[in-house]
Motif scaffolding. Sequence first.
Motif, PDB file in Angstrom:
ATOM      1  N   ILE A   1       0.869  -1.167   0.000  1.00 38.07           N
ATOM      2  CA  ILE A   1       0.000   0.000   0.000  1.00 38.07           C
ATOM      3  C   ILE A   1       0.908   1.219   0.000  1.00 38.07           C
ATOM      4  O   ILE A   1       2.068   1.137   0.411  1.00 38.07           O
ATOM      5  N   ALA A   2       0.415   2.339  -0.493  1.00 35.93           N
ATOM      6  CA  ALA A   2       1.227   3.557  -0.576  1.00 35.93           C
ATOM      7  C   ALA A   2       0.646   4.620   0.346  1.00 35.93           C
ATOM      8  O   ALA A   2      -0.578   4.740   0.489  1.00 35.93           O
ATOM      9  N   PHE A   3       1.541   5.380   0.964  1.00 33.86           N
ATOM     10  CA  PHE A   3       1.147   6.476   1.851  1.00 33.86           C
ATOM     11  C   PHE A   3       1.835   7.744   1.360  1.00 33.86           C
ATOM     12  O   PHE A   3       3.063   7.854   1.412  1.00 33.86           O
ATOM     13  N   VAL A   4       1.037   8.675   0.823  1.00 33.00           N
ATOM     14  CA  VAL A   4       1.584   9.949   0.337  1.00 33.00           C
ATOM     15  C   VAL A   4       1.646  10.884   1.542  1.00 33.00           C
ATOM     16  O   VAL A   4       0.631  11.436   1.984  1.00 33.00           O
ATOM     17  N   ASN A   5       2.849  11.024   2.064  1.00 33.95           N
ATOM     18  CA  ASN A   5       3.090  11.761   3.310  1.00 33.95           C
ATOM     19  C   ASN A   5       3.419  13.232   3.010  1.00 33.95           C
ATOM     20  O   ASN A   5       3.611  13.614   1.860  1.00 33.95           O
ATOM     21  N   LYS A   6       3.489  14.025   4.051  1.00 39.25           N
ATOM     22  CA  LYS A   6       3.884  15.443   3.963  1.00 39.25           C
ATOM     23  C   LYS A   6       2.907  16.254   3.106  1.00 39.25           C
ATOM     24  O   LYS A   6       3.323  17.128   2.338  1.00 39.25           O
ATOM     25  N   MET A   7       1.598  15.948   3.245  1.00 40.52           N
ATOM     26  CA  MET A   7       0.592  16.725   2.510  1.00 40.52           C
ATOM     27  C   MET A   7       0.561  18.185   2.970  1.00 40.52           C
ATOM     28  O   MET A   7      -0.027  19.040   2.299  1.00 40.52           O
ATOM     29  N   ASP A   8       1.200  18.461   4.107  1.00 41.78           N
ATOM     30  CA  ASP A   8       1.233  19.842   4.609  1.00 41.78           C
ATOM     31  C   ASP A   8       2.411  20.629   4.051  1.00 41.78           C
ATOM     32  O   ASP A   8       2.548  21.819   4.326  1.00 41.78           O
ATOM     33  N   ARG A   9       3.270  19.976   3.271  1.00 43.11           N
ATOM     34  CA  ARG A   9       4.484  20.645   2.791  1.00 43.11           C
ATOM     35  C   ARG A   9       4.178  21.547   1.599  1.00 43.11           C
ATOM     36  O   ARG A   9       3.296  21.261   0.786  1.00 43.11           O
ATOM     37  N   LEU A  10       4.949  22.631   1.466  1.00 41.24           N
ATOM     38  CA  LEU A  10       4.809  23.543   0.336  1.00 41.24           C
ATOM     39  C   LEU A  10       5.040  22.768  -0.965  1.00 41.24           C
ATOM     40  O   LEU A  10       6.029  22.051  -1.099  1.00 41.24           O
ATOM     41  N   GLY A  11       4.128  22.894  -1.906  1.00 44.73           N
ATOM     42  CA  GLY A  11       4.255  22.189  -3.187  1.00 44.73           C
ATOM     43  C   GLY A  11       3.667  20.793  -3.188  1.00 44.73           C
ATOM     44  O   GLY A  11       3.781  20.062  -4.177  1.00 44.73           O
TER      45      GLY A  11
ATOM     46  N   ASP B   1       1.348  17.729  -3.731  1.00 45.01           N
ATOM     47  CA  ASP B   1       0.347  17.464  -4.775  1.00 45.01           C
ATOM     48  C   ASP B   1       0.086  15.961  -4.828  1.00 45.01           C
ATOM     49  O   ASP B   1       0.844  15.199  -5.436  1.00 45.01           O
ATOM     50  N   PHE B   2      -0.972  15.518  -4.175  1.00 45.49           N
ATOM     51  CA  PHE B   2      -1.330  14.098  -4.093  1.00 45.49           C
ATOM     52  C   PHE B   2      -1.536  13.489  -5.481  1.00 45.49           C
ATOM     53  O   PHE B   2      -1.061  12.385  -5.771  1.00 45.49           O
ATOM     54  N   PHE B   3      -2.202  14.200  -6.355  1.00 46.14           N
ATOM     55  CA  PHE B   3      -2.580  13.643  -7.654  1.00 46.14           C
ATOM     56  C   PHE B   3      -1.376  13.549  -8.598  1.00 46.14           C
ATOM     57  O   PHE B   3      -1.307  12.656  -9.440  1.00 46.14           O
ATOM     58  N   ARG B   4      -0.412  14.454  -8.425  1.00 48.08           N
ATOM     59  CA  ARG B   4       0.824  14.339  -9.219  1.00 48.08           C
ATOM     60  C   ARG B   4       1.612  13.099  -8.788  1.00 48.08           C
ATOM     61  O   ARG B   4       2.201  12.409  -9.630  1.00 48.08           O
ATOM     62  N   VAL B   5       1.591  12.787  -7.491  1.00 46.62           N
ATOM     63  CA  VAL B   5       2.286  11.585  -7.011  1.00 46.62           C
ATOM     64  C   VAL B   5       1.631  10.326  -7.594  1.00 46.62           C
ATOM     65  O   VAL B   5       2.317   9.386  -7.993  1.00 46.62           O
TER      66      VAL B   5
END
Length: 702
Positions: free
Chosen positions: A140-150, A152-156
């Motif tokens: 499973i994947a966890f897109v972390n640091k959603m609070d960081r500048l720049g 972008d969940f969908f780009r990942v």
Amino acid sequence: MSAVAEKLTVARPVPVERTRNIGIMAHIDAGKTTTTERILYYTGVTYRIGEVDKGTTVTDWMVQEQERGITITSAAVSAVWREYQINIIDTPGHVDFTMEVERSLRVLDGAIAVFCAYGGVEPQSETVWRQADHYRVPRIAFVNKMDRLGADFFRVLKMMQDRLATVPLAIQIPMGAEDQFTGIVDLVKMKAVVWDDETLGARVREIPVPEQHLEQALHYRETMLEKLAEADDQFLHLYLEEKDLDEDIIRAAIRRATLDLKLTPTLAGAAFRNKGVQPLLDAIVDYLPSPIDVPPVKGLNPKSRKEETRKANVDEPFAALAFKIQTDPYMGSLTYIRVYSGHLVKGQMVYNPGRGKRERVARLLKMLANKREDLEEIYPGDIVGVVGLKLTKTGDTLCAEHKQIVLEQMQFPVPVISISIEPKTQADQDKLKNSLTRLEEEDPTFQVRYNEETGQTIISGMGELHLEIIVDRLLREFNVQARVGRPQVAYKEKLAALVETEGRFIKQSGGHGQYGVVTMRFEPLEAGKGFVFENKVREGRVPKEFIPGIERGVKAATEVGNMAGFPVVDLKATLLDGKYHEVDSSEFAFEIAGSLAFKEAMRKAGMLLLEPIMSLEVVTPEQYFGEALRDVNARRGNIAGTETRPGVQVIRATVPLATMFGYANDLRSLTQGRANFTMQFSRYEQVPESVKEETLLKVRGY
């Protein structure tokens, strides 16, 4: 182990179907250790949240890890969530310690791939993903640091699809990003999830999806259902019939597709801000496999050489794999094992079929990083530390002697950088030798060799940081004072052409002499094929008992090439003919003859010099792109491509390691300290003729 012990049916503390053996893997600084610390806090293992930058984490327990803020050695911890036992291995992200990821993935059933919401799929992410592909580990994947500048969940998601050749299945979408990241929408439940800051994220609330996120949530829920229908036939029928798709049906379909490696469920969060971790724990339980969900482990019967399997069942014969050796200051050697089948009680004997030896298990330990708890017995799926195994090495199988099996060995990358090391005083001489031996046992990518010509001890590893940590451990852990040379590239040599030679070792001057004559063919192989020995001699020409000596002699001679003294790689040696003497021949004589035959082959065929080529990724602000690109070209770099990201340019290239010493300082100077890079070993290539002579002069110290 006795046959009686094998047949015991034993109740285990946690049923095997409620066990999850998982690893957390990612590129450096994606937030693996931070995520692990939150998991330990929310599952009640720790009473406070450890922080990487404060050196207070549970899994980064080594002094060097706490000082540098990086993970160096994989650490095993256990937690309980929803009455499921989760055994977690937090692995390093730095490429110099990729071996730790490799051996962890070999024994794990599932993995969490952590991606930075800004950096996305970075080079080491690709490396560990390929390692997981090799061992067919569901993820499973966890897109972390959603609070960081720049962020972008969908780009990942797009990068995962393009770079990893996987199908990411967004089962959540974030509500906002950067400083506007407030929570996530669970697409399975169609509920928004938010966290209370005053409880450090421990209190989780489900609320209706806010109006401003509803349209996007409905779109991505439909996308999720469509992908599930494509991946799972059982779900497809329900989807086409427009049946009521409740949460349990959707979760079951996600689980089947994940275990079949068809989809990668992807979640979002910001572990440092205590957001997203509890749904990640739910996903571990709901979608990652238990030991009985993965195929039975395969191995060879060492006697019949036939393939056999072992199921994750306590009534099966005992089988386990030793995947890590750790030097412990109090108990000597600590061996980490993964149990695949059967049951083992403290004090029993186990059999090591690779070494043909029995060993007694003195203690069994449940590990919590560098802390431990004694166990009386272990079961299928358990990952534990064992004390008392003196002969077992990394990759060895342990099994029941009456039902032997040898599990698949692990493959490790070759070291690419070397330094010379010598003790400061005579008193340190033996301490240095013993300490290096223990470190070599711990780390299969760390190698020690003695240069006969210079009298130096040469140590080799995966990078400058790897060797720096080794030297630091020698000083702190083993109390050895040593002088260290400058880092040197670990070149290799290779035979330039196919050649046939004769090796003669004859000493007959009265009394018992030595007599061994061999005719051999030597040929270069494709990169990565290693050393291959084939016996084609006619029966009666060389007694069978002398053949292993010939192979040993050739192999020993490959340790030092005749061009610059580097090891010779990718070689096939074929024994064609030979002569022996009834009285004077011995295995030793034929060993020397084999060695002489290969030395003659090197002289006759000529040698090629090979150098390590590295994959390089440079992330630089746009205004410094030209300078950074020119600098890579000046280092004999081969540009593979460039990419534009918000505010920065990315350069991907392959470049010889020999030209990269001091690159970190040079890049800082070129870009006013604003660019960064990652580099990892790719392959060995022949040194171009245009720089070969200059390279040889440097190697020889001119």
